[in-house]
Design an enzyme around this catalytic site. Structure first.
Site, short mmCIF file in Angstrom:
data_model
loop_
_atom_site.label_atom_id
_atom_site.label_comp_id
_atom_site.label_asym_id
_atom_site.label_seq_id
_atom_site.Cartn_x
_atom_site.Cartn_y
_atom_site.Cartn_z
N TYR A 73 -12.05 -9.82 -2.04
CA TYR A 73 -12.65 -8.77 -2.29
C TYR A 73 -14.12 -8.95 -1.82
CZ TYR A 73 -8.84 -5.99 -4.76
OH TYR A 73 -7.75 -5.63 -4.86
N HIS B 35 -14.90 -3.83 -0.18
CA HIS B 35 -15.01 -3.21 -1.74
C HIS B 35 -16.19 -2.89 -2.02
CE1 HIS B 35 -13.75 -3.01 -6.08
NE2 HIS B 35 -12.82 -2.24 -5.43
N ARG C 249 -4.81 1.67 -12.96
CA ARG C 249 -3.44 1.82 -12.63
C ARG C 249 -2.92 0.75 -11.98
NH1 ARG C 249 -1.69 6.97 -11.17
NH2 ARG C 249 -3.69 7.55 -10.47
N ASN D 222 0.97 -1.49 0.02
CA ASN D 222 -0.15 -0.11 0.04
C ASN D 222 0.94 1.19 -0.16
OD1 ASN D 222 -2.31 -1.63 0.17
ND2 ASN D 222 -2.72 -1.09 2.04
N HIS E 129 -15.16 3.13 -15.12
CA HIS E 129 -14.88 2.29 -14.07
C HIS E 129 -16.19 1.63 -13.69
CE1 HIS E 129 -13.95 1.91 -9.29
NE2 HIS E 129 -12.97 1.59 -9.90
N ARG F 76 -10.26 -4.55 -14.37
CA ARG F 76 -9.13 -5.19 -14.08
C ARG F 76 -9.44 -6.77 -14.37
NH1 ARG F 76 -5.65 -1.79 -11.27
NH2 ARG F 76 -6.76 -0.20 -10.01
N ARG G 39 -13.80 2.23 4.21
CA ARG G 39 -12.69 1.31 4.53
C ARG G 39 -11.59 2.11 4.51
NH1 ARG G 39 -11.46 -1.18 -0.43
NH2 ARG G 39 -9.94 0.00 -0.65
#
Length: 688
Positions: free
Chosen positions: A470, A594, A407, A50, A437, A377, A566
């Site tokens: 997730y 998530h 990213r 992270n 997204h 992704r 979160r």
């Protein structure tokens, strides 16, 4: 950090500081006695990973503001950019020190379990031969060793790669410096042969230190030492303006150039020789706006995410078997089932295989004519992608909107995009100026003389790997009105000069803020009319000051607001006259929270949405995001039930407030560990 240093206005918490406090919650998991021992090591790896991404993206952005000569107070919640860089460095140094202490404690606990992480000074005669052979056969062929001198320009060190900085004192008292790049192609942790019940691990770093004489045997040195360094570079993609290049080529080139980005953080072993450190910093052009972090003997602690299990299931989380969804069968048509009612998939508690089953059925069904899907992704080996290719081979018209700017996953998406394009799939590479997204799919099936739509809308990526860790919701539906709106979004992708209106979905960038404000205003109006106002939200991050201000307005009006966040939370709850009606908790545990949920009480007639969008400026203004209403009462109840379980967590929930201290909720009643309780909830649904 004092409270006044963390909160630089009476209204907002700075986004970067809030993010670092989230990472402190990850570090809490690494130190927690109720987390299995090897999992604690892996949380240390997550903490480090992270931090790497934070420096590549957020620190790099603030540094750009400084280098542009701007103050940045408006963008940064009332704090100057230069001051913020200093505070970030102070917080990170403190957290790094804490992480080293935690690592030391974990190592001591591992010894009690007969697991030894040894260094190069602790290798015994029985291990020498194994290490020698391992070095010769596996490590040596993969090594890149750079000999440094004043005449040779230092090559660009790779972003986030770890290097051993070597200093040799020669026979004539001159110094010779070198760098060894620690190979990423080799596991960081080498398992040595067991001795009785004892397991032994050596890091590849220490194995290299043990073999320094073999690496530098052509040099006549008196002494040799090796200390680790790591550089983190600006992770922003810079695009060239060559009009002859395709978008996919520009992204591909930009990903390659990212490795040459400006340095933003330099971490080094604090025991390194001062002369070595000064030499390297001058060679690399490290300056005062870079974050210079003295660290421990080992960097790239993100590799602890892959610490070997050693066959010790007792030191790991119990594996859960993802559950089926009651009413959906893998032996029957999923289309036929969702014609009768909507179904909700909640990963990782339930199996992601339903998404693949849906796409496989669409690929094989002769009556299916078109498939349209957004991809952000993909998994490294993606059954989603292979199902779409299968559909195209079977003559379906398949349209895939794939985001090439996801990213750090750009290259993987490029590879799959090229593969799908070569199989005849119609590829859409995003929208100019916007990231796509949203997570949605719509299928058109010929039934009689009409086309009927089937589809799914999700809070998470269509990725088999992340679906195991997730928490996300996916709605399977044959609601023709919702799916008509989904079709409009795909029309927008192909002709984005035209702005469509949507009757059911809330779509960024054109409508999210406006629609959410209307829903909040309705709750304010209920309170003014003597009724109850209630807003319940679950998100990853809340950093849009505009959205925060609107929640403050609702709080002042008397609307009760409950939030599960979160990560970043720039909102300050519990402040009299501003936010006393707002409560915020954060749950960090085994799985990564998530899912995004928006709930508005609406005087008893609940309005509930699942969404791909956090309340960040980028999600609301610069991305194509979709929030989907939940109309099916059974699905509504399921989401409310699981939200309540999370809200009542008193084991892994932290209270977010002005102090930024990540205090756990006080456990005054029966323990509720929400992620375990949610699994039990679905288990009981099946049993009933």
């Amino acid at each position: 950090m004092t409270k006044s240093e963390l909160v630089h206005s009476n209204t907002y918490i700075n986004r970067e500081i809030s993010w670092l406090q989230f990472n402190a919650r990850v570090l809490q998991e690494a130190s927690s006695a109720n987390v299995p021992l090897i999992e604690r090591l892996r949380f240390l790896g997550i903490f480090s990973n992270n931090l790497d991404e934070f420096f590549k993206v957020r620190y790099a952005t603030v540094k750009r503001i400084v280098e542009a000569g701007k103050g940045g107070k408006n963008e940064l919640g009332g704090i100057k950019a230069k001051e913020l860089l200093e505070i970030i460095t102070q917080i990170v140094i403190k957290q790094q020190s804490e992480s080293l202490d935690i690592l030391s404690i974990i190592k001591s606990e591992l010894i009690k379990e007969d697991i030894y992480i040894i260094n190069e000074t602790q290798i015994d005669a029985s291990q020498h031969e194994f290490i020698n052979n391992y070095f010769i056969k596996t490590v040596s062929p993969a090594l890149v060793t750079i000999i440094l001198n004043d005449l040779v320009v230092l090559p660009n060190l790779k972003d986030s790669a770890a290097y051993l900085a070597v200093r040799m004192l020669m026979g004539d008292d001159k110094k010779q410096f070198a760098l060894i790049e620690i190979p990423k192609t080799i596991d960081r942790f080498v398992e040595l042969p067991k001795q009785g019940n004892n397991s032994y691990i050596i890091l590849i770093d220490d194995l290299l230190r043990y073999c320094l004489r073999d690496i530098f045997n052509i040099f006549d040195y008196k002494t040799i030492s090796a200390h680790m360094i790591k550089i983190t570079r600006d992770g922003e993609l810079d695009f060239d303006s060559d009009l002859s290049k395709s978008f996919i080529d520009k992204i591909s080139d930009s990903v390659k150039h990212r490795q040459l980005g400006e340095p933003v953080r330099f971490v080094y072993d604090k025991t390194i020789h001062k002369e070595t450190l000064e030499y390297l910093m001058s060679k690399m052009g490290i300056d005062g706006t870079d974050s210079i972090i003295p660290g421990g003997r080992y960097h790239n602690r993100r590799d602890y995410m892959g610490f070997p299990s050693l066959g010790r299931q007792d030191l790991l989380y119990d594996k859960i078997e993802p559950l089926p969804i009651k009413g959906l069968s893998f032996q029957e048509s999923i289309f036929k089932a969702i014609t009768k009612k909507d179904y909700l998939l909640h990963t990782p508690y339930q199996t992601f295989s339903y998404v693949v089953k849906f796409l496989r059925e669409a690929a094989l069904d002769p009556k299916v004519k078109t498939i349209k899907i957004t991809i952000y992704r993909l998994a490294e080996i993606s059954h989603v992608a292979s199902s779409l290719i299968n559909a195209a081979i079977n003559g379906k018209t398949v349209t895939v909107s794939i985001e090439l700017r996801a990213r750090f996953d750009e290259q993987a998406n490029i590879d799959y995009a090229e593969q799908m394009q070569s199989e005849g799939i119609n590829m859409i590479f995003g929208v100019a100026g916007l990231k796509v997204h949203s997570k949605m799919c719509v299928v058109e099936r010929e039934e009689g003389k009409k086309l009927k739509r089937y589809g799914f809308i999700s809070t998470g990526n269509f990725n088999e790997s992340t679906a195991k860790i997730y928490t996300d919701y996916t709605l399977f539906t044959a609601d023709q009105l919702i799916l008509k709106d989904v079709n409009k979004i795909f029309s927008f992708f192909q002709a984005n000069y035209k702005i469509y209106s949507y009757k059911h979905l809330i779509v960024s960038p054109h409508y999210t803020q406006k629609t959410i404000f209307k829903l909040i205003n309705k709750e304010i109006e209920h309170v003014k009319n003597g009724k109850k106002g209630l807003i319940r939200l679950k998100m990853n991050s809340v950093s849009s000051y505009t959205m925060v201000d609107k929640l403050y307005e609702a709080s002042r009006a008397g609307v009760k607001i409950q939030m599960i966040v979160r990560g970043i939370c720039c909102l300050i709850p519990g402040i009299k006259g501003m936010s006393e009606n707002i409560e915020v908790i954060s749950v960090v545990d085994k799985f990564l929270e998530h899912s995004r949920i928006y709930m508005f009480g609406n005087n008893g007639d609940l309005k509930l949405y699942i969404s791909s969008a956090d309340w960040m400026s980028r999600n609301i203004e610069n991305r194509v995001e979709v929030s989907c209403p939940i109309y099916d009462k059974d699905v509504q109840n399921e989401i409310v039930d699981t939200f309540n379980i999370s809200w009542n967590d008193n084991v892994k929930a932290r209270i977010l407030n002005n102090s930024q201290e990540n205090q756990y909720k006080v456990n005054t009643k029966e323990k509720v560990r929400s992620q375990f309780a949610v699994y039990d909830y679905y288990l009981k649904k099946l049993e009933n």
